[in-house]
Design a protein around this motif. Sequence first.
Motif: not given
Length: 437
Positions: A231-243, A384-392
């Motif tokens: 229940x605490x898996x977000x789109x942010x996790x799903x997209x970062x995992x994919x990347x 360790x990456x600064x992930x673009x596109x997740x936090x606006x």
Amino acid sequence: MAEALRIGIAGLGTVGASVVRILSEKAGELARQCGRPIEVVAVSARDRKRERGVTLGQAEWFDDPVELAKAKGIDVFVELIGGEDGAARASVRAALEAGRHVVTANKALLARHGLALAEIAEKKGVLLNYEAAVAGGIPVIKTMREALAGNEATRIFGILNGTCNYILTRMEAEGLSFDECLRDAQRLGYAEADPTFDIEGHDTAHKLAILTSLAFGCRISAADIYMEGISNISQADIRAAGDLGYRIKLLGVAQKTESGIEQRVHPTMVPTASVIAQVHGVTNAVAIETDILGELLLSGPGAGGNATASAVIGDIADIAKSRPGFQHGPVFGRPAKELAPYRKARMRAHAGGYFIRLTVHDRIGVFAAIARRMADNDISLESIVQHAGLVQVAGQKTVILVTHETTEAAIRRAVEGVTKDGHLVDKPQMIRIERAG
Ligand code: HSE
């Protein structure tokens, strides 16, 4: 042809209705395969008047499933009520005590009381079959009890909950919200009566507990399972995992370690290229690693009326084919009295890679502070990456860390340290990475 095998079914929900319908539609074929007809002679459910879309024919109606379980006119009691206690437990006990064979799809019941029930079944010389309790239509119990005799398992892991896999698959593929996907899973009849059992990992844990006993020859211990849901898996996790080349799955994992048996249920990063990552939607999969065979992966429909009914009918057919003096082996693969006491490994000793997603204030020194906390806990970072596109949000950044193998204890200390440093805007997210081929 030999006398009919007389069935009493308690519980006429999605699965029960499918069992009744298929037994009727396939009556001729089943009778030919089993050498005797299979007849539903009695049923029990909460609401006698409910329209179920199936014909109950001449079957005798029982308001009380315990009375049905003990009825003299049945050979097999099929329990499809659900729930670890109450009517399900009372009726299964009563049936076994009365010398009836039992077929059940009830993972919660087996996870909590499987050992005691197995002892009664073995004492009475009757079968307790439960293929439908784990991974829906996949014949994993049969595989482990019969086909893998002599194999010693080292690890077993799987996608054991169709609802969660359905939700995660649609969230990833269609960018839909968690709630929307859950509603569809309920509408399609995949989810438990209380869907928190699915999404918070209880259902997976019950199934894992059963597999662990079969895999390692130990007593079932559902209470010792570490559990986190999705229940605490977000789109942010799903997209970062994919990347990063991963996909998120809710896995149940049991493995032998030096300190005991690890049983855990949690969202897990698996490499996108792995076979288990290709298991989509309501499909379940179970990977079994053994000394003789190597790795076996079974996959198939894991939830829904037909998938579960298929396994129930397979169990009934096994009983129809069995003869006194020629029955299948013990309930959990070895006599209940010989199952070893469960030795639990500590979760903090778990070793593996970790994905960590941090939402931080965008200011000087944050990366350095995070890296220091990792180094202080002997954690080696793969990236360790600064992930673009997740936090606006202005002034905030998302940082994703992937670690090399470390321990749960080290990760928890490091994340606590980062939290104390005061750089986080939001709760940290930590997802374990599982080795999968
Ligand atoms: N609710 C379960 C699932 C049904 O989604 O897999 C089968 O146990």
